[in-house]
Scaffold this motif. Sequence first.
Motif, PDB file in Angstrom:
ATOM      1  N   GLY A   1     -32.103  44.006  -7.700  1.00 41.75           N
ATOM      2  CA  GLY A   1     -30.720  42.971  -7.268  1.00 41.75           C
ATOM      3  C   GLY A   1     -30.669  41.845  -6.810  1.00 41.75           C
ATOM      4  N   HIS A   2     -31.012  41.247  -7.871  1.00 41.65           N
ATOM      5  CA  HIS A   2     -31.110  40.058  -8.527  1.00 41.65           C
ATOM      6  C   HIS A   2     -29.169  39.808  -9.033  1.00 41.65           C
ATOM      7  CE1 HIS A   2     -34.709  37.778  -8.133  1.00 41.65           C
ATOM      8  NE2 HIS A   2     -34.022  37.989  -6.933  1.00 41.65           N
ATOM      9  N   ASP A   3     -28.322  38.706  -9.054  1.00 41.81           N
ATOM     10  CA  ASP A   3     -27.115  38.876  -9.615  1.00 41.81           C
ATOM     11  C   ASP A   3     -27.109  37.646 -10.577  1.00 41.81           C
ATOM     12  OD1 ASP A   3     -25.278  36.578  -7.214  1.00 41.81           O
ATOM     13  OD2 ASP A   3     -27.078  36.371  -8.964  1.00 41.81           O
ATOM     14  N   THR A   4     -27.918  37.205 -11.523  1.00 42.12           N
ATOM     15  CA  THR A   4     -28.169  36.032 -12.591  1.00 42.12           C
ATOM     16  C   THR A   4     -29.700  36.602 -13.161  1.00 42.12           C
ATOM     17  OG1 THR A   4     -27.242  34.460 -10.971  1.00 42.12           O
ATOM     18  CG2 THR A   4     -28.085  33.460 -13.106  1.00 42.12           C
ATOM     19  N   MET A   5     -29.444  36.700 -14.675  1.00 38.46           N
ATOM     20  CA  MET A   5     -30.503  36.745 -15.463  1.00 38.46           C
ATOM     21  C   MET A   5     -30.199  35.554 -16.680  1.00 38.46           C
ATOM     22  SD  MET A   5     -30.663  41.099 -15.543  1.00 38.46           S
ATOM     23  CE  MET A   5     -31.923  40.400 -16.243  1.00 38.46           C
ATOM     24  N   TYR A   6     -31.644  35.327 -17.433  1.00 41.36           N
ATOM     25  CA  TYR A   6     -31.796  34.431 -18.421  1.00 41.36           C
ATOM     26  C   TYR A   6     -32.417  34.564 -19.499  1.00 41.36           C
ATOM     27  CZ  TYR A   6     -31.277  31.929 -13.933  1.00 41.36           C
ATOM     28  OH  TYR A   6     -30.839  31.918 -12.189  1.00 41.36           O
ATOM     29  N   TRP A   7     -32.473  34.296 -20.818  1.00 46.31           N
ATOM     30  CA  TRP A   7     -33.263  34.109 -21.899  1.00 46.31           C
ATOM     31  C   TRP A   7     -33.546  33.104 -21.947  1.00 46.31           C
ATOM     32  CZ3 TRP A   7     -35.673  37.719 -23.191  1.00 46.31           C
ATOM     33  CH2 TRP A   7     -35.360  39.331 -23.510  1.00 46.31           C
ATOM     34  N   TYR A   8     -34.690  32.654 -21.943  1.00 46.23           N
ATOM     35  CA  TYR A   8     -35.923  31.322 -21.665  1.00 46.23           C
ATOM     36  C   TYR A   8     -36.241  31.859 -23.752  1.00 46.23           C
ATOM     37  CZ  TYR A   8     -35.116  28.859 -18.054  1.00 46.23           C
ATOM     38  OH  TYR A   8     -34.655  28.488 -16.798  1.00 46.23           O
TER      39      TYR A   8
ATOM     40  N   ALA B   1     -35.570  36.522 -17.235  1.00 48.46           N
ATOM     41  CA  ALA B   1     -36.018  36.095 -15.798  1.00 48.46           C
ATOM     42  C   ALA B   1     -34.660  35.920 -15.296  1.00 48.46           C
ATOM     43  CB  ALA B   1     -36.449  34.656 -15.679  1.00 48.46           C
ATOM     44  N   SER B   2     -35.292  36.247 -14.182  1.00 42.55           N
ATOM     45  CA  SER B   2     -34.060  37.252 -13.344  1.00 42.55           C
ATOM     46  C   SER B   2     -33.972  35.927 -11.998  1.00 42.55           C
ATOM     47  CB  SER B   2     -33.298  38.102 -12.242  1.00 42.55           C
ATOM     48  OG  SER B   2     -34.790  38.429 -11.737  1.00 42.55           O
ATOM     49  N   SER B   3     -32.764  35.609 -10.740  1.00 45.36           N
ATOM     50  CA  SER B   3     -32.749  35.092 -10.158  1.00 45.36           C
ATOM     51  C   SER B   3     -31.035  35.569  -8.914  1.00 45.36           C
ATOM     52  CB  SER B   3     -32.876  33.429  -9.895  1.00 45.36           C
ATOM     53  OG  SER B   3     -31.715  33.118 -10.245  1.00 45.36           O
ATOM     54  N   GLN B   4     -31.723  35.159  -7.659  1.00 49.25           N
ATOM     55  CA  GLN B   4     -30.244  34.817  -7.031  1.00 49.25           C
ATOM     56  C   GLN B   4     -29.617  34.163  -6.545  1.00 49.25           C
ATOM     57  OE1 GLN B   4     -29.793  38.632  -5.896  1.00 49.25           O
ATOM     58  NE2 GLN B   4     -27.462  37.513  -4.630  1.00 49.25           N
ATOM     59  N   GLY B   5     -28.500  34.465  -7.994  1.00 50.94           N
ATOM     60  CA  GLY B   5     -27.796  32.403  -8.224  1.00 50.94           C
ATOM     61  C   GLY B   5     -28.974  31.510  -8.357  1.00 50.94           C
ATOM     62  N   ALA B   6     -28.393  30.587  -9.279  1.00 48.56           N
ATOM     63  CA  ALA B   6     -29.342  29.492  -9.892  1.00 48.56           C
ATOM     64  C   ALA B   6     -29.771  28.964  -9.456  1.00 48.56           C
ATOM     65  CB  ALA B   6     -28.140  28.816 -10.999  1.00 48.56           C
ATOM     66  N   LYS B   7     -29.198  29.043  -7.472  1.00 49.01           N
ATOM     67  CA  LYS B   7     -29.146  27.672  -7.021  1.00 49.01           C
ATOM     68  C   LYS B   7     -30.765  28.750  -6.058  1.00 49.01           C
ATOM     69  CE  LYS B   7     -25.495  25.471  -7.334  1.00 49.01           C
ATOM     70  NZ  LYS B   7     -23.704  25.207  -6.227  1.00 49.01           N
ATOM     71  N   SER B   8     -31.162  29.886  -6.071  1.00 49.95           N
ATOM     72  CA  SER B   8     -32.093  30.165  -5.382  1.00 49.95           C
ATOM     73  C   SER B   8     -33.162  29.751  -5.011  1.00 49.95           C
ATOM     74  CB  SER B   8     -32.737  31.246  -6.368  1.00 49.95           C
ATOM     75  OG  SER B   8     -33.885  31.765  -5.974  1.00 49.95           O
ATOM     76  N   ASN B   9     -33.945  29.911  -3.756  1.00 48.84           N
ATOM     77  CA  ASN B   9     -34.376  29.259  -2.750  1.00 48.84           C
ATOM     78  C   ASN B   9     -35.482  29.725  -2.670  1.00 48.84           C
ATOM     79  OD1 ASN B   9     -33.096  26.906  -1.347  1.00 48.84           O
ATOM     80  ND2 ASN B   9     -32.581  28.891   0.454  1.00 48.84           N
ATOM     81  N   TYR B  10     -35.904  30.731  -3.643  1.00 53.05           N
ATOM     82  CA  TYR B  10     -37.491  31.389  -4.494  1.00 53.05           C
ATOM     83  C   TYR B  10     -37.623  31.151  -5.620  1.00 53.05           C
ATOM     84  CZ  TYR B  10     -35.682  33.357   0.588  1.00 53.05           C
ATOM     85  OH  TYR B  10     -35.778  33.175   1.875  1.00 53.05           O
TER      86      TYR B  10
END
Lengths: 112, 114
Positions: free
Chosen positions: B28-35, B92-101
């Motif tokens: 359910g994250h809103d931000t995804m990345y490629w590294y 990768a994914s996160s809930q916002g780029a500044k996720s605490n998790y």
Amino acid sequence: SQKIEQNSEALNIQEGKTATLTCNYTNYSPAYLQWYRQDPGRGPVFLLLIRENEKEKRKERLKVTFDTTLKQSLFHITASQPADSATYLCALLVGGYNKLIFGAGTRLAVHP
Amino acid sequence: DTAVSQTPKYLVTQMGNDKSIKCEQNLGHDTMYWYKQDSKKFLKIMFSYNNKELIINETVPNRFSPKSPDKAHLNLHINSLELGDSAVYFCASSQGAKSNYGYTFGSGTRLTVV
């Protein structure tokens, strides 16, 4: 230039001892710093996050410190176990606080 | 349940070919990345999407084109593959780029260009 530096050489320690890993950075003003663990053939796994206004964070056997004056973070694993053997990566949130950039990692080997 | 899944896990292809790597997250994250992780194990950000909108595009050759059909998917298409593209690519994914998790990473796609 902007850099994140971690010890490139592997850290070898005896089981039960405390492992201390270092992350130094230059020319960044990170909002916060994170530590990850990466095992061979796997993706990094998030361990801990510490903000710029925090000095220390703990989670079970893990402790992270963050000194924004020295531009350094220390990552400690107490009572280390062979299962702690892995590569540990530090990462900074920079660039308007929407970009997470990683150091090259330090490989830790804990020997029985 | 796999949180961030990438396919394929391994990809061997010839120079000049076009290939795609798919990524899906069920967090359910809103931000995804490629590294990209090169042979020296250095993990470098390539792209970031927030709610299907491109927010980070590092100095990546335009042979690489990310596509986010929805918040749960971020695919990477690579045209005219070169030897130097050989690496492990992580989604990768996160809930916002500044996720605490922190960020949740997939297990990687090892791309070998021959």
